[in-house]
Write an enzyme that holds these catalytic residues in place. Structure first.
Site, PDB file in Angstrom:
ATOM      1  N   TYR A  83       0.066   0.899  -4.272  1.00 30.70           N
ATOM      2  CA  TYR A  83      -0.610   0.109  -3.416  1.00 30.70           C
ATOM      3  C   TYR A  83       0.121   1.126  -1.821  1.00 30.70           C
ATOM      4  CZ  TYR A  83      -0.385  -4.319  -0.833  1.00 30.70           C
ATOM      5  OH  TYR A  83      -1.401  -5.558   0.201  1.00 30.70           O
ATOM      6  N   ASP A  85       4.451  -2.944 -11.008  1.00 33.40           N
ATOM      7  CA  ASP A  85       3.797  -3.584 -10.105  1.00 33.40           C
ATOM      8  C   ASP A  85       2.544  -4.255 -11.107  1.00 33.40           C
ATOM      9  OD1 ASP A  85       2.297  -4.827  -9.148  1.00 33.40           O
ATOM     10  OD2 ASP A  85       2.945  -3.328  -6.897  1.00 33.40           O
ATOM     11  N   ARG A 134      19.046 -20.475   1.048  1.00 35.16           N
ATOM     12  CA  ARG A 134      18.606 -18.672   1.171  1.00 35.16           C
ATOM     13  C   ARG A 134      19.151 -18.312  -0.299  1.00 35.16           C
ATOM     14  NH1 ARG A 134      22.211 -15.747   2.837  1.00 35.16           N
ATOM     15  NH2 ARG A 134      22.760 -16.539   4.826  1.00 35.16           N
ATOM     16  N   LYS A 188      -1.694 -13.126  -5.480  1.00 36.34           N
ATOM     17  CA  LYS A 188      -2.607 -12.978  -5.829  1.00 36.34           C
ATOM     18  C   LYS A 188      -2.970 -13.793  -6.413  1.00 36.34           C
ATOM     19  CE  LYS A 188      -2.291  -9.238  -3.370  1.00 36.34           C
ATOM     20  NZ  LYS A 188      -1.711  -8.004  -3.062  1.00 36.34           N
TER      21      LYS A 188
HETATM   22  C1  LIG Z   1      -0.338  -7.308  -2.348  1.00 33.98           C
HETATM   23  C2  LIG Z   1      -0.082  -6.095  -2.927  1.00 33.98           C
HETATM   24  C3  LIG Z   1       1.401  -6.148  -3.303  1.00 33.98           C
HETATM   25  C4  LIG Z   1       1.764  -6.700  -1.984  1.00 33.98           C
HETATM   26  O1  LIG Z   1       2.069  -8.213  -1.985  1.00 33.98           O
HETATM   27  P1  LIG Z   1       2.083  -9.377  -0.506  1.00 33.98           P
HETATM   28  O2  LIG Z   1       3.026 -10.999  -1.528  1.00 33.98           O
HETATM   29  O3  LIG Z   1       0.974  -9.037  -0.150  1.00 33.98           O
HETATM   30  O4  LIG Z   1       3.291  -8.348  -0.029  1.00 33.98           O
HETATM   31  C5  LIG Z   1       1.939  -5.602  -3.394  1.00 33.98           C
HETATM   32  N1  LIG Z   1       1.304  -4.670  -4.613  1.00 33.98           N
HETATM   33  C6  LIG Z   1       0.167  -4.843  -5.536  1.00 33.98           C
HETATM   34  C7  LIG Z   1      -0.479  -4.507  -6.585  1.00 33.98           C
HETATM   35  C8  LIG Z   1      -0.540  -5.824  -4.355  1.00 33.98           C
HETATM   36  O5  LIG Z   1      -2.024  -6.455  -4.548  1.00 33.98           O
END
Ligand SMILES: *Cc1c(COP(=O)(O)O)cnc(C)c1O
Length: 395
Positions: A114, A186, A61, A211
């Site tokens: 997001y 982000d 963990r 992604k």
């Molecule tokens: C998909 C996404 C998230 C969230 O990520 P998850 O892995 O689905 O929890 C956050 N920020 C952006 C820009 C995203 O495209």
């Protein structure tokens, strides 16, 4: 905080995080260590590792060798001193916010973040007595005014989803520094190949690894990078709340990332061609892509990005009725909620990022009902263009 990369990006995405690890039985690939714990033959060594005085692992963990290799790979690509990872991108975001914000604090961010992040800002932070100020995304001057009023954290995302707006990271980070606020960016859409926010003044850069980093839409995870001191604080919060990345998903990311630069370069090239092609199509009303000179913040994108990314959005004439006909006709695109993978993925904000908004709210956010978010895959661009042409011909 941001150190100089030691090699080219493709080299780092292949070798990063892999040379320092003792590989199992001379295997060339990082093994998937499914072990929950690690055994010691003497108490002193065990204690040293547990107190982080010696390298090693105690309990998965907290840390795990496969997960560590993934973190180190991202760390090297972002030119950071440290990284830690999470079970999803949203876990990364919520852990960062929970680590650095306390009751009475104020956070400044943008309206176009997001969807999940926006939900945290609107629904979960205010009851904790955290003041959330969401600004018009590209009104940099207004964001500076709000920062100057005092805040503990500035949270940015660029390019934005699904509007593909561009934020000036360097300018706003400088404003945040003046009031001692932490800057979090982000970087999911840009990827470390196209943009390194730490080099532009951010304190923490984060990704949904689900992604582009993974790139194959088969693993969920998140990762943050920054200084040792800041990352350690978030790590200690995460090891207790338990939003840990699984070793199998870490392995999928390690494998996916070996082709990160190849994929992203292809996606940069194809997305620009597609954006240019769509712009002259009679059925298309608006194309949002930072690589187009017509993009309102093309100059900022040009300064802070090495490539403009694989994400674009556009509005089809005829609104929702038209995209209900057009999208299912695409042969080489999944209609799905994810993005950033090898296949092209399309989805309208009405079923993805902005499904919970009313038509009026979407209009206010600059999202027409006929908008399509297009995540360019690595297919041959001629096929993607021909596919768009035939699908649009049904309108
Ligand atoms: C998909 C996404 C998230 C969230 O990520 P998850 O892995 O689905 O929890 C956050 N920020 C952006 C820009 C995203 O495209």
């Amino acid at each position: 905080m941001a150190s100089k990369p030691t090699a080219g990006q493709s080299t780092l995405s292949i070798w990063g995080g892999e040379q320092e690890h003792e590989l199992y039985e001379r295997s060339t690939q990082v093994p998937v260590v499914h072990s929950v714990s690690y055994t010691y033959k003497d108490i002193d060594t065990w204690q040293d590792v547990a107190l982080e005085k010696a390298p090693g692992h105690i309990y998965s963990r907290n840390t795990n060798p496969t997960v560590r290799a993934f973190e180190d790979k991202v760390k090297e690509l972002e030119g950071a001193d440290a990284a830690t990872s999470f079970a999803s991108g949203m876990a990364a975001i919520s852990n960062v916010l929970a680590t650095f914000l306390k009751p009475g604090d104020r956070i400044v961010s943008i309206k176009d973040s997001y969807g999940g992040t926006n939900k945290i800002f609107n629904d979960f932070l205010p009851p904790l007595n955290i003041d959330v100020c969401l600004c018009e995304t590209t009104d940099y001057a207004q964001i500076e005014v709000e920062i100057a009023k005092g805040c503990q954290l500035l949270y940015l995302e660029t390019p934005t989803n699904p509007t593909i707006k561009i934020i000036d990271i360097e300018r706003l980070s400088a404003a945040a520094k003046k009031v001692g606020a932490l800057v979090v960016v982000d970087n999911t859409f840009a990827t470390p190949i196209n943009q390194n926010p730490l080099q532009l003044g951010a304190d923490i850069v984060l990704h949904s690894a689900s992604k582009y980093l993974g790139g194959h839409a088969d693993a969920l995870g998140g990762v943050i990078c920054g200084s040792r001191e800041l990352v350690k604080q978030v790590y200690h919060y995460r090891e207790i709340n338990g939003a840990t990345l699984s070793p199998m998903d870490a392995y999928s990311f390690i494998r996916g990332m070996k082709t990160l630069k190849l994929r992203v370069e292809r996606q940069n090239e194809s997305a620009l061609k597609i954006a240019q092609w769509l712009q002259q199509h009679p059925m298309i009303e608006q194309v949002n892509y930072p690589g187009l000179e017509s993009h309102p913040n093309h100059d900022v994108a040009k300064r802070q990005m090495r490539g403009y990314g694989g994400m674009l959005s556009f509005a089809v004439k005829g609104g929702l009725d038209a995209i209900k006909i057009f999208l299912p006709k695409l042969q080489y695109a999944h209609m799905a909620a994810n993005l950033g993978c090898v296949e092209t993925v399309v989805g309208p904000p009405v079923t993805t990022s902005h499904v919970e908004c009313s038509a009026a709210e979407r209009a206010a956010a600059g999202i027409p009902e006929g908008m399509v978010r297009y995540s360019t895959g690595i297919e041959d661009v001629e096929d993607l263009l021909a596919d768009l042409e035939q699908a649009l011909s049904h309108l």
